[in-house]
Design a protein around this motif. Structure first.
Motif, PDB file in Angstrom:
ATOM      1  N   SER D 273     -27.698-124.364  -5.914  1.00  0.00           N
ATOM      2  CA  SER D 273     -28.548-125.593  -6.321  1.00  0.00           C
ATOM      3  C   SER D 273     -29.567-125.241  -7.278  1.00  0.00           C
ATOM      4  N   ASN D 274     -30.418-124.134  -7.014  1.00  0.00           N
ATOM      5  CA  ASN D 274     -31.760-123.864  -7.673  1.00  0.00           C
ATOM      6  C   ASN D 274     -31.719-122.831  -8.661  1.00  0.00           C
ATOM      7  N   THR D 275     -30.850-121.802  -8.359  1.00  0.00           N
ATOM      8  CA  THR D 275     -31.161-120.695  -9.255  1.00  0.00           C
ATOM      9  C   THR D 275     -30.438-120.787 -10.556  1.00  0.00           C
ATOM     10  N   VAL D 276     -30.324-119.753 -11.390  1.00  0.00           N
ATOM     11  CA  VAL D 276     -30.081-119.972 -12.688  1.00  0.00           C
ATOM     12  C   VAL D 276     -28.625-119.384 -12.893  1.00  0.00           C
ATOM     13  N   LYS D 277     -28.044-119.902 -13.974  1.00  0.00           N
ATOM     14  CA  LYS D 277     -26.449-120.024 -14.143  1.00  0.00           C
ATOM     15  C   LYS D 277     -26.129-119.355 -15.473  1.00  0.00           C
ATOM     16  N   ARG D 278     -24.903-119.174 -15.364  1.00  0.00           N
ATOM     17  CA  ARG D 278     -24.404-118.714 -16.951  1.00  0.00           C
ATOM     18  C   ARG D 278     -24.420-119.920 -17.747  1.00  0.00           C
ATOM     19  N   HIS D 279     -25.071-119.770 -19.129  1.00  0.00           N
ATOM     20  CA  HIS D 279     -24.902-120.677 -20.150  1.00  0.00           C
ATOM     21  C   HIS D 279     -23.715-121.258 -20.301  1.00  0.00           C
ATOM     22  N   PRO D 280     -23.424-122.670 -20.059  1.00  0.00           N
ATOM     23  CA  PRO D 280     -22.419-123.208 -20.836  1.00  0.00           C
ATOM     24  C   PRO D 280     -22.489-123.217 -22.321  1.00  0.00           C
ATOM     25  N   PHE D 281     -21.504-122.951 -23.022  1.00  0.00           N
ATOM     26  CA  PHE D 281     -21.630-122.820 -24.483  1.00  0.00           C
ATOM     27  C   PHE D 281     -20.855-123.760 -25.082  1.00  0.00           C
ATOM     28  N   ILE D 282     -21.231-124.407 -26.395  1.00  0.00           N
ATOM     29  CA  ILE D 282     -20.453-125.385 -27.216  1.00  0.00           C
ATOM     30  C   ILE D 282     -20.346-124.407 -28.495  1.00  0.00           C
ATOM     31  N   MET D 283     -19.203-123.804 -28.851  1.00  0.00           N
ATOM     32  CA  MET D 283     -19.334-123.164 -30.260  1.00  0.00           C
ATOM     33  C   MET D 283     -18.377-123.547 -31.050  1.00  0.00           C
ATOM     34  N   LYS D 284     -18.634-123.456 -32.356  1.00  0.00           N
ATOM     35  CA  LYS D 284     -17.737-123.735 -33.653  1.00  0.00           C
ATOM     36  C   LYS D 284     -17.371-122.613 -34.208  1.00  0.00           C
ATOM     37  N   TYR D 285     -16.297-122.566 -34.603  1.00  0.00           N
ATOM     38  CA  TYR D 285     -15.859-121.248 -35.205  1.00  0.00           C
ATOM     39  C   TYR D 285     -14.956-121.480 -36.500  1.00  0.00           C
ATOM     40  N   LYS D 286     -15.395-120.434 -37.697  1.00  0.00           N
ATOM     41  CA  LYS D 286     -14.574-120.707 -38.693  1.00  0.00           C
ATOM     42  C   LYS D 286     -14.299-119.218 -39.335  1.00  0.00           C
ATOM     43  N   THR D 287     -13.242-118.663 -39.243  1.00  0.00           N
ATOM     44  CA  THR D 287     -12.826-117.516 -39.550  1.00  0.00           C
ATOM     45  C   THR D 287     -11.759-117.627 -40.800  1.00  0.00           C
ATOM     46  N   GLY D 288     -12.225-116.694 -41.979  1.00  0.00           N
ATOM     47  CA  GLY D 288     -11.119-116.314 -42.865  1.00  0.00           C
ATOM     48  C   GLY D 288     -10.959-114.896 -43.034  1.00  0.00           C
ATOM     49  N   CYS D 289      -9.482-114.595 -43.587  1.00  0.00           N
ATOM     50  CA  CYS D 289      -9.210-113.331 -43.966  1.00  0.00           C
ATOM     51  C   CYS D 289      -8.174-113.542 -45.180  1.00  0.00           C
ATOM     52  N   ASP D 290      -8.182-112.209 -45.772  1.00  0.00           N
ATOM     53  CA  ASP D 290      -7.098-112.298 -46.999  1.00  0.00           C
ATOM     54  C   ASP D 290      -5.629-112.144 -46.224  1.00  0.00           C
ATOM     55  N   LYS D 291      -4.747-112.064 -47.371  1.00  0.00           N
ATOM     56  CA  LYS D 291      -3.218-112.116 -46.760  1.00  0.00           C
ATOM     57  C   LYS D 291      -2.854-110.903 -46.003  1.00  0.00           C
TER      58      LYS D 291
END
Lengths: 328, 290, 157, 423
Positions: D273-291
């Motif tokens: 109840s009282n010690t630290v935790k792993r951060h919950p993350f909210i992530m937005k990803y945009k990834t692009g490549c060539d053909k």
């Protein structure tokens, strides 16, 4: 119906604190009988740093592992080695211990060179002896050499400290050199998905980790296996549930971690691409072990049932809902 | 924790103790009550330890049923040759309880007495049409197990009463049973939902069937309507699928820390289908092949 | 408080102690008798760190009232080695790298012992089932299972 | 170089014999003459101002030796790894920021008495509106946990020009990802014992960083660093969760006040109840490549809920930002990572330090791209993998020991040996 799938994931991990100085230090004393005491601030929390550092000291001093005693993590006695975090102790404290050992043996080597009437450069330390590299029959025992040192009023002590070569990240664009070295890894997971219940069983994990050099292979494997299981938990079941700041899963009956029966077969694979700045080429493995696991599992689930979950953990509830959506 | 401790050495002594005592809890395996006392969920004034009452122990067989002492541990049930032969579905359920350590001291009577909606052995006992013998100082009666659950953690047993025997109907030729459980992990898991099925077939016809669920209602339940519908039907896949759908419609589970109502509903169908199929397959094998 | 006198065998030694009825077996072992090899990880029977063997069966000593062990035989981790000589399980745990932080280790070893006493040749699956009441967060269990397999071979020699 | 004799060997762990014998001493195993037991009174509300703490009744309970509040702290009343934003005890007039914030500590002759004493402490708190979602916390009108606002830190990494580069991509995938809050669940809960020896306070405690703990103990007790001695006991796992101070300062304060050894052991519930935790993350990803599958542009936004106090939050988000692209060389990158305060339990360091979260996202992105391109997941990774000489998103050049292609080859080979051709 049960469907199987395979997924792959990579990771990289910078060893040590990000763009910050994070030095470690160590002292070494070579005692009259040829045994060694290493003083280090490095806290062993079960991962085995005490043993790893002892191996580094023994190798460098040319003594047996049994000859080395490590006294660790007591601020009244041991010098600061920074945190046991960031997978940094093998690399950073390992270097500190190696440097301390090097310093402690300089007196020894200088004395032995005189005893054997050879150049200091021609000597190496191994098997509790100071040996002429190209003529291994020519040597003096470390213990004897220490007797000579003491007779001359010389002690054999060493101190080492190491700070990885990093620069701060520019606050505007984050440019800089945040780490001196990186660990790399690839994991492949095979899973079985029950399409009626959404349950996922991880069958196998192949975990290949570039650790630079495995100082203690069985301990490296242990890190990999343990890391994979934290990864399995992260992927499939672990979730601290919080309602208005209040933790609703405050015990091990509600916060679930994997049991022995939840373990897949894990195949740890050690890859050694030596790091020239690392002690005997070593980097680190503690955290890398778990990093790609969840991603590999999620990719394997997609391979099995064509459903991509983007919100961890992949609970049966969540997966079953998506499988049903996919069907319709 | 602060209580008076009683450990009667015989049934007579036990019934005498109970006759004079109020505000007590039984101690059988202790896996539930000790934790509840530590967490101050309950603070009984008195604890009555049943472990020295030999009459409450043991497993024996009579012509058409097994007599199981309420103090039989899950391990004893799991490993008992009699249970494995005549009530294997109960052995399967007992084997799924908690962990080896918990099975070693946790008892089937305790599992009933706690009246947990998620108890694993109870659905298995229900489909084996179990009768419980209840005694108090001057009274002895038998009740169907189904009739003793009042709500989560509550039974209809009153102070002074104790369960002294379970009469568990033996599985005979032409009959088969199965237990299926969903947990959040493979061990040390409280059921998200569990289900037991028993049936008797004559050639291709279902002569009699019982289906029980845990973790879908305030108490373990039987699906009497579905059972009624199944009676006389052909023992075949389509029928089982229909029954599974009916089971799903019949239950009204809730969301809790372990799972959602929606998930329980959906998997209920899958469990019933799986349970019926397995039970049928076993009914067609010889008794004791399990 | 109404203390009760209990007699029991702990690691082959007879004990007679007076205990208050609310005292837990784990507290009797750790606090009164000073055997701290038995650990407390959760206090609720979920982690298995407090596992001891009671009359041949493993139990979570955090869930057992001390008063109920009257007449019973208890083995804790301290009862395994013979003087300087490690029990084959202890030896195999050392050799196979089955120990990391060591907090779950006593309970793991005792569960392994109870398993091997009943089933001298367990399969890996049976070992996992036998250890399923003991949580380990460090090792991922793999090396523990190997260590039990190895000890089983050693004990069967 | 001569052949290695000890390095590379499966040397048995130095501390393993004690561990299999059960003789290794963990902090909870320590017993000292005259030792007292400590307990902590904690806030039941997530956000508020303490109006009153009355300890007089608790002090009168027989067996109680000390009840300490913020006023009894001689030093700074601050802890925290990166930012000193965490009170050792929240005092009257001060702010509670999460359920579980410590308000008072008790030392008594038994744990039961100490616990009973906690029940006798009267506390009044004026509740404040609270915020539990990092997205809400970032809004201007959100309840503020700190005067400077709820956004604790922002880390930006910019390489090339992503906006321009996305125009040249043949394939782009955009996806949001979230991860849960995770507990370390080491089997040993937090525990420690403190004892005064002359003017030195000794603290035996399970920890990952005794030298860091020393500072927090010394600064809060207002003594020299050489008067605070931290001795790590055998530690039952850490995984990052034993980097923060927990019992350390509290036992030291109590030992100093009572002049007796004081032990504190967290129950499992208190620990989770009282010690630290792993951060919950909210992530937005945009990834692009060539053909051909060559990565051209990569954009990531990460929001990490660090809860009420920073702990390792900014470090975690910085590391996450640096690793957000995965081990791939990309000419155009933009990453923004926010560390945000909320009235949730605090998140800190946990094994992987923000990277398991981003790895989940970047490795999902790689598969999404591969699928769109109709190439295998392995192939797209091989095309973009770091090799010696690669330049990372922070502009550093990887010189040597870049074994990624080897790990891919090795994992593939090992898997194929068992599973057959799957790649």
């Amino acid at each position: 119906m049960k469907k199987r799938g395979v997924g792959l994931a990579n990771m990289w991990y910078g060893i040590g604190n990000t763009g910050l100085p994070n030095p470690a230090s160590a002292y070494i004393e070579l005692l009259d009988d040829g045994t060694v005491i290493v003083l280090t601030g490095c806290a062993d929390i079960g991962q085995g740093s005490t043993t790893t550092l002892a191996q580094i000291a023994a190798e460098e001093m040319g003594v047996d592992i049994e000859d080395v005693r490590v006294v660790s993590a007591d601020t009244g006695i041991t010098p600061d080695a920074g945190a046991t975090s960031a997978s940094r102790q093998t690399y950073i404290s390992g270097n500190a211990v190696k440097m301390a050992a090097k310093e402690a043996k300089t007196i020894l080597v200088e004395t032995a060179a005189r005893m054997l009437e050879v150049d200091e450069d021609s000597l190496i330390l191994e098997d509790r002896k100071i040996v002429v590299k190209n003529d291994k029959d020519k040597f003096v025992k470390i213990k004897e050499c220490l007797g000579k040192c003491r007779a001359e009023g010389k002690l054999t002590l060493g101190h080492g400290w190491f700070n990885p070569d990093v620069t701060a990240l520019n606050p505007e664009d984050g440019q800089g050199k945040p780490y001196a070295t990186y660990a790399f890894a690839t994991q492949v997971a095979e899973v079985e998905v029950n399409t009626e219940t959404g349950e996922v069983k991880v069958l196998k994990i192949f975990a290949a980790h570039d650790v630079g050099k495995a100082i203690n292979p069985i301990n490296v494997e242990g890190q990999i296996e343990g890391g994979c299981m934290i990864g399995v938990g992260f992927a499939l079941m672990e979730q601290v549930k919080v309602d208005k700041g209040n933790i609703k899963t405050p015990n091990l009956a509600t916060y679930l971690i994997p049991t022995a029966m939840d373990t897949p077969e894990i195949y740890p694979i050690i890859v050694e691409d030596p790091e020239v700045t690392g002690p005997f080429g070593a980097k680190g493995v503690g955290e890398p072990a778990l990093i790609p696991t969840a991603a590999a599992i999620v990719n394997a689930i997609y391979d099995a049932v064509g459903v991509r979950i983007t919100d961890l953990p992949v609970t049966p509830e969540k997966l079953l809902k998506e499988i049903k959506k996919e069907r319709n | 924790m602060n209580f008076e401790y009683y450990n009667p050495k015989s049934m007579e002594e036990l019934l005498n103790v109970l006759d004079n005592l109020r505000n007590y809890y039984f101690l059988a395996g202790g896996t539930d009550i000790v934790v509840k006392m530590k967490d101050k969920i309950v603070s009984p004034q008195n604890i009555v330890d049943l472990n020295d009452v030999q009459e409450l122990k043991g497993i024996s067989s009579e012509e058409d049923h097994l007599n199981i002492g309420p103090l039989a541990t899950h391990t004893e049930i799991e490993e008992s040759d009699l249970v494995k032969k005549y009530a294997y579905v109960l052995a399967e359920a007992a084997a799924q309880v908690g962990s080896p350590q918990i099975r070693n001291i946790g008892t089937v009577g305790g599992n009933i007495g706690n009246a947990s909606p998620a108890a694993d052995t109870v659905p298995a006992l229900l489909v084996l049409d179990t009768t419980v013998q209840i005694e108090s100082k001057n009274h002895k009666e038998e009740k169907n197990l189904l009739d003793i659950f009042k709500g989560p953690g509550k039974t209809f047993l009153t102070e002074g009463q104790v369960i002294t025997k379970l009469k568990v109907r033996s599985i005979k030729e032409g009959e088969g049973a199965a237990f299926v459980k969903m947990g959040k992990r493979k061990a040390l898991a409280i059921s998200v939902i569990n289900c037991a099925v028993w049936l008797r077939v004559d050639k291709d016809e279902i002569v009699e069937v019982r289906i029980a669920f845990g973790s879908v209602a305030p108490t373990p339940i039987r699906l009497l309507e579905v059972e009624k519908w199944l009676k006389g039907q052909k023992a075949e896949d389509d029928v089982f699928k229909q029954a599974a759908q009916m089971a799903q419609d019949a239950i009204k589970p809730i969301d809790d820390i372990r799972s959602t109502a929606e998930y329980r509903s959906t998997t209920a169908a899958s469990l019933v289908y799986q349970g019926l199929k397995t039970a049928l397959q076993r009914a067609r094998e010889e008794v004791g092949n399990e | 408080m109404n203390k009760k006198l209990i007699k029991f065998t702990l690691n082959d030694k007879e004990y007679k102690v007076e205990v208050e009825p609310q005292v837990l077996l784990v507290d009797l072992i750790r606090e009164e008798l000073g055997l701290t090899g038995t650990k407390v990880g959760c206090g609720e029977g979920e982690c298995g760190a407090c596992t001891v063997i009671m009359d041949g069966k493993t139990v979570n000593s955090c869930m057992v009232l001390a008063v109920t062990v009257d007449g019973k035989k208890i083995t804790t981790i301290e009862g395994l080695a013979k003087g300087e000589e490690l029990h084959p399980l202890q030896k195999s745990f050392v050799e196979e790298g089955a120990v990391q932080c060591g907090f779950c280790t006593p309970g793991m070893i005792l569960s392994s012992k109870a398993l091997l006493d009943e089933n001298p040749n367990p399969t890996p699956e049976e070992i996992k089932k036998g250890l399923s009441g003991n949580l380990c967060r460090c090792t991922g269990y793999a090396k523990i299972v190997k260590a039990v397999e190895k000890a089983s071979k050693e004990l069967n020699k | 170089m001569s052949q290695l004799k000890v390095v590379g060997q499966n040397v048995k762990k130095k501390d393993v014999k004690e561990k299999v014998l059960g003789t290794a001493i963990f902090a909870a195993d320590i017993k000292m003459d005259g030792m007292l037991y400590g307990k902590t009174l904690r806030s039941k509300v997530p956000h508020g101002i303490v109006k009153k703490i009355n300890v007089s009744q608790a002090l009168e309970l027989p067996g109680v030796h000390a009840v300490l509040t913020e006023q009894d702290i001689p030093g700074v009343n601050k802890a925290g790894i990166i930012v000193k934003d965490e009170p050792v005890l929240v005092g009257i007039g001060q702010r509670i920021r999460k359920i579980g914030d410590p308000l008072a500590i008790v030392a008594a002759e038994t744990e039961e008495i100490a616990e009973a004493a906690l029940d006798l402490i009267e506390v009044e708190v004026e509740e404040l509106p609270a915020v539990f979602s990092p997205l809400d916390a970032m809004k201007d009108d959100a309840p503020k946990l700190y005067e400077k606002g709820n956004i604790m830190a922002v880390r930006r990494i910019v390489k090339g020009d992503v906006a321009e580069a996305f125009k040249n991509c043949d394939v782009i995938v955009e996806q949001d990802y979230t991860t849960s809050m995770v507990e370390h669940a080491y089997i040993e809960t937090e525990a420690g014992v403190a004892k005064m020896e002359g003017d030195v306070v000794n603290v035996w405690v399970c920890t990952q960083n005794p030298h860091y703990d020393r500072k927090d103990v010394a600064y809060n007790l207002n003594i020299g660093l050489n008067q605070a001695r931290i001795i790590q006991t055998t530690t039952g796992g850490g995984f990052g969760g034993k980097l923060d101070v927990t019992v350390h300062v509290h036992v030291a304060l109590l030992a100093k006040a009572t002049k007796r050894p004081v032990k504190m052991v967290y129950s499992r519930r208190e620990s989770i109840s009282n010690t630290v935790k792993r951060h919950p993350f909210i992530m937005k990803y945009k990834t692009g490549c060539d053909k051909d599958g060559k990565l051209i542009a990569w954009q990531t936004e990460i929001i990490g809920d660090t809860g009420a106090y920073a702990s390792y939050g900014p470090g975690t988000l910085t590391r996450a930002a640096v690793h957000a692209t995965g081990p791939y060389e990309i000419p155009n990158v933009k990453v923004e990572a926010y560390t945000v305060y909320t009235n949730n339990p605090q998140a800190g360091a946990m094994r992987g330090f923000g990277v398991p979260q981003v790895a989940f996202a970047h490795e999902s992105q790689m598969n999404l791209l591969a699928e769109k391109l109709g190439i295998s997941p392995l192939e797209i990774r091989m095309k973009n993998a770091f090799i010696p000489g690669s330049i990372t998103a922070t502009g550093s050049k990887l010189e040597h020991s870049v074994g990624l292609k080897s790990t891919m080859e090795s994992a593939k080979q090992a898997a194929e040996k068992v599973l057959g051709d799957k790649f």
